[in-house]
Motif scaffolding. Structure first.
Motif, PDB file in Angstrom:
ATOM      1  N   GLY A   9      12.166  53.981 -24.370  1.00 28.27           N
ATOM      2  CA  GLY A   9      12.454  54.537 -23.052  1.00 28.27           C
ATOM      3  C   GLY A   9      11.803  55.883 -22.794  1.00 28.27           C
ATOM      4  N   ASN A  10      11.323  56.538 -23.840  1.00 27.25           N
ATOM      5  CA  ASN A  10      10.659  57.829 -23.699  1.00 27.25           C
ATOM      6  C   ASN A  10       9.281  57.664 -23.054  1.00 27.25           C
ATOM      7  N   THR A  11       8.878  58.646 -22.280  1.00 24.49           N
ATOM      8  CA  THR A  11       7.531  58.666 -21.712  1.00 24.49           C
ATOM      9  C   THR A  11       6.724  59.723 -22.440  1.00 24.49           C
ATOM     10  N   ILE A  12       5.601  59.309 -23.003  1.00 23.45           N
ATOM     11  CA  ILE A  12       4.692  60.228 -23.692  1.00 23.45           C
ATOM     12  C   ILE A  12       3.637  60.644 -22.687  1.00 23.45           C
ATOM     13  N   LYS A  13       3.585  61.931 -22.384  1.00 25.89           N
ATOM     14  CA  LYS A  13       2.639  62.441 -21.401  1.00 25.89           C
ATOM     15  C   LYS A  13       1.500  63.173 -22.098  1.00 25.89           C
ATOM     16  N   GLU A  14       0.304  62.848 -21.685  1.00 21.48           N
ATOM     17  CA  GLU A  14      -0.872  63.528 -22.207  1.00 21.48           C
ATOM     18  C   GLU A  14      -1.291  64.567 -21.187  1.00 21.48           C
ATOM     19  N   GLY A  15      -1.524  65.766 -21.632  1.00 16.10           N
ATOM     20  CA  GLY A  15      -1.912  66.776 -20.670  1.00 16.10           C
ATOM     21  C   GLY A  15      -2.362  68.065 -21.312  1.00 16.10           C
ATOM     22  N   SER A  16      -1.620  68.529 -22.283  1.00 12.25           N
ATOM     23  CA  SER A  16      -1.993  69.792 -22.910  1.00 12.25           C
ATOM     24  C   SER A  16      -2.964  69.532 -24.064  1.00 12.25           C
ATOM     25  N   TYR A  17      -3.809  70.494 -24.306  1.00 13.80           N
ATOM     26  CA  TYR A  17      -4.753  70.398 -25.424  1.00 13.80           C
ATOM     27  C   TYR A  17      -4.646  71.652 -26.247  1.00 13.80           C
ATOM     28  N   PRO A  18      -4.503  71.583 -27.522  1.00 10.35           N
ATOM     29  CA  PRO A  18      -4.392  70.355 -28.308  1.00 10.35           C
ATOM     30  C   PRO A  18      -3.016  69.733 -28.167  1.00 10.35           C
ATOM     31  N   SER A  19      -2.974  68.426 -28.267  1.00 10.57           N
ATOM     32  CA  SER A  19      -1.721  67.682 -28.130  1.00 10.57           C
ATOM     33  C   SER A  19      -1.088  67.458 -29.491  1.00 10.57           C
ATOM     34  N   SER A  20       0.216  67.594 -29.556  1.00  3.76           N
ATOM     35  CA  SER A  20       0.925  67.328 -30.807  1.00  3.76           C
ATOM     36  C   SER A  20       1.386  65.878 -30.893  1.00  3.76           C
ATOM     37  N   THR A  21       1.142  65.104 -29.831  1.00  5.76           N
ATOM     38  CA  THR A  21       1.590  63.715 -29.822  1.00  5.76           C
ATOM     39  C   THR A  21       0.452  62.707 -29.683  1.00  5.76           C
ATOM     40  N   SER A  22      -0.801  63.164 -29.650  1.00  5.39           N
ATOM     41  CA  SER A  22      -1.905  62.212 -29.529  1.00  5.39           C
ATOM     42  C   SER A  22      -3.130  62.708 -30.293  1.00  5.39           C
ATOM     43  N   ALA A  23      -3.982  61.754 -30.598  1.00  7.59           N
ATOM     44  CA  ALA A  23      -5.219  62.068 -31.323  1.00  7.59           C
ATOM     45  C   ALA A  23      -6.247  60.981 -31.020  1.00  7.59           C
ATOM     46  N   TYR A  24      -7.494  61.299 -31.308  1.00  8.94           N
ATOM     47  CA  TYR A  24      -8.544  60.282 -31.271  1.00  8.94           C
ATOM     48  C   TYR A  24      -8.605  59.609 -32.629  1.00  8.94           C
ATOM     49  N   VAL A  86     -16.596  58.051 -25.579  1.00  7.79           N
ATOM     50  CA  VAL A  86     -17.269  56.757 -25.570  1.00  7.79           C
ATOM     51  C   VAL A  86     -16.972  55.952 -26.828  1.00  7.79           C
ATOM     52  N   ASN A  87     -16.861  56.600 -27.969  1.00 13.26           N
ATOM     53  CA  ASN A  87     -16.809  55.893 -29.244  1.00 13.26           C
ATOM     54  C   ASN A  87     -15.455  55.920 -29.954  1.00 13.26           C
ATOM     55  N   MET A  88     -14.511  56.664 -29.429  1.00 12.33           N
ATOM     56  CA  MET A  88     -13.208  56.748 -30.063  1.00 12.33           C
ATOM     57  C   MET A  88     -12.128  56.254 -29.108  1.00 12.33           C
ATOM     58  N   ASN A  89     -11.002  55.898 -29.674  1.00 11.51           N
ATOM     59  CA  ASN A  89      -9.838  55.490 -28.897  1.00 11.51           C
ATOM     60  C   ASN A  89      -8.713  56.478 -29.153  1.00 11.51           C
ATOM     61  N   ARG A  90      -7.655  56.359 -28.366  1.00  8.51           N
ATOM     62  CA  ARG A  90      -6.529  57.287 -28.487  1.00  8.51           C
ATOM     63  C   ARG A  90      -5.357  56.603 -29.174  1.00  8.51           C
ATOM     64  N   VAL A  91      -4.589  57.408 -29.894  1.00  5.93           N
ATOM     65  CA  VAL A  91      -3.326  56.963 -30.473  1.00  5.93           C
ATOM     66  C   VAL A  91      -2.273  58.018 -30.118  1.00  5.93           C
ATOM     67  N   PHE A 102      -1.433  52.616 -29.761  1.00  2.74           N
ATOM     68  CA  PHE A 102      -2.893  52.665 -29.813  1.00  2.74           C
ATOM     69  C   PHE A 102      -3.437  52.173 -28.493  1.00  2.74           C
ATOM     70  N   LEU A 103      -4.240  53.004 -27.845  1.00  2.00           N
ATOM     71  CA  LEU A 103      -4.858  52.644 -26.581  1.00  2.00           C
ATOM     72  C   LEU A 103      -6.323  52.324 -26.849  1.00  2.00           C
ATOM     73  N   LYS A 104      -6.690  51.065 -26.639  1.00  3.13           N
ATOM     74  CA  LYS A 104      -8.073  50.629 -26.817  1.00  3.13           C
ATOM     75  C   LYS A 104      -8.517  50.027 -25.499  1.00  3.13           C
ATOM     76  N   GLY A 105      -9.347  50.775 -24.767  1.00  3.15           N
ATOM     77  CA  GLY A 105      -9.688  50.346 -23.415  1.00  3.15           C
ATOM     78  C   GLY A 105      -8.434  50.373 -22.559  1.00  3.15           C
ATOM     79  N   ASP A 106      -8.111  49.256 -21.958  1.00  5.99           N
ATOM     80  CA  ASP A 106      -6.902  49.154 -21.143  1.00  5.99           C
ATOM     81  C   ASP A 106      -5.755  48.496 -21.898  1.00  5.99           C
ATOM     82  N   THR A 107      -5.960  48.216 -23.177  1.00  7.78           N
ATOM     83  CA  THR A 107      -4.946  47.525 -23.971  1.00  7.78           C
ATOM     84  C   THR A 107      -4.125  48.524 -24.772  1.00  7.78           C
ATOM     85  N   LEU A 108      -2.810  48.395 -24.698  1.00 12.20           N
ATOM     86  CA  LEU A 108      -1.902  49.248 -25.447  1.00 12.20           C
ATOM     87  C   LEU A 108      -1.229  48.408 -26.526  1.00 12.20           C
TER      88      LEU A 108
END
Length: 126
Positions: A9-24, A86-91, A102-108
């Motif tokens: 139910g939590n929403t993970i928001k990406e916005g600040s850099y560096p992020s403590s909740t996401s990485a390439y 171009v060459n990395m995806n986000r987690v 894991f976000l790969k293109g439009d697939t989660l």
């Protein structure tokens, strides 16, 4: 800005850099393409500098969309950043339950954690 809705139910928001909740992340199959996307312009830049034509190379390669007063170091960071996009995806890691998304293109693709939030991307190595 991405928003990932976790199964808890939590929403993970990406916005600040560096992020403590996401990485390439970089897959092994993309390593060469990622390295080439950085190495090729760097090699051209070095060769231009040796030939005394660095300013000309810089003007030609920065292209449209860049301000006239763009610094060479900022442009170098853009080369790296563009290769990442171009060459990395986000987690993403959910701060509530620790699930990985894991976000790969439009697939989660989502995986539950059995240990809760682990602060995998916080930069804290402890």
């Amino acid at each position: 800005m991405n928003e990932i809705k976790c199964q808890c139910g939590n929403t993970i928001k990406e916005g600040s850099y560096p992020s403590s909740t996401s990485a390439y992340y970089l897959t092994e199959s993309n390593e060469d393409r990622y390295a080439d996307a950085i190495a090729m312009p760097v090699e051209e830049c070095v060769e231009s500098a040796k030939a005394g034509s660095l300013d000309n190379w810089f003007s030609t390669n920065k292209g449209n969309g860049y301000p006239e007063d763009l610094s060479k170091d900022t442009f170098a960071y853009d080369i790296i950043g563009n290769s990442q996009q171009v060459n990395m995806n986000r987690v993403y890691e959910c701060e509530n339950c620790g699930s990985l998304h894991f976000l790969k293109g439009d697939t989660l693709l989502s995986y539950s954690s059995t240990k809760g939030y682990n602060k995998l991307f916080s930069g804290d190595e402890t």
